[in-house]
Design a protein around this motif. Structure first.
Motif, short mmCIF file in Angstrom:
data_model
loop_
_atom_site.label_atom_id
_atom_site.label_comp_id
_atom_site.label_asym_id
_atom_site.label_seq_id
_atom_site.Cartn_x
_atom_site.Cartn_y
_atom_site.Cartn_z
N PHE A 34 88.65 37.60 -44.39
CA PHE A 34 88.19 37.96 -43.05
C PHE A 34 89.34 37.85 -42.05
CE2 PHE A 34 84.29 36.32 -45.06
CZ PHE A 34 83.48 37.41 -44.88
N CYS A 37 86.74 35.82 -37.12
CA CYS A 37 85.87 36.98 -37.23
C CYS A 37 84.53 36.61 -36.62
CB CYS A 37 85.70 37.37 -38.70
SG CYS A 37 84.77 38.89 -38.92
N LEU A 55 84.86 31.59 -39.80
CA LEU A 55 84.06 32.56 -39.04
C LEU A 55 83.60 31.95 -37.73
CD1 LEU A 55 81.79 34.01 -41.87
CD2 LEU A 55 83.94 34.91 -40.98
N ASN A 80 90.80 36.35 -38.88
CA ASN A 80 90.53 35.06 -38.22
C ASN A 80 90.78 35.17 -36.74
OD1 ASN A 80 89.81 33.73 -40.57
ND2 ASN A 80 91.94 33.28 -41.06
#
Length: 81
Positions: A2, A6, A25, A4
């Motif tokens: 993902f 996200c 997250l 960062n």
């Protein structure tokens, strides 16, 4: 995996677990769906319908999304609130 950080959302019952499992997250708690970069997430079944209509509005047009909602007999608002 993902970007960062996200921004994401999920069903309110699962938000704490999502934060615990994926601390990288940034879990948004007050939106029905979140669009962050190439990722879109939603917080439940009806929120998923709203998110899908938002995707139609983004990929095709707002009129197309309104037409799909009308065909479904679904009251839809463009807002993620």
């Amino acid at each position: 995996m993902f970007i960062n950080p996200c921004l994401v959302t999920t069903h309110w019952e699962d938000q704490d677990a999502l934060e615990t499992m994926f601390p990288q997250l940034d879990v948004v708690r007050d939106k029905r769906w979140v669009h962050h970069g190439k990722f879109i997430s939603s917080g439940g079944i009806s929120a998923g319908i709203d998110m899908s209509l938002y995707m139609v509005s983004t990929l095709i047009s707002l009129d197309a999304a309104k037409g799909v909602a009308r065909q479904m007999e679904y009251e839809w608002s463009y807002s993620c609130e």
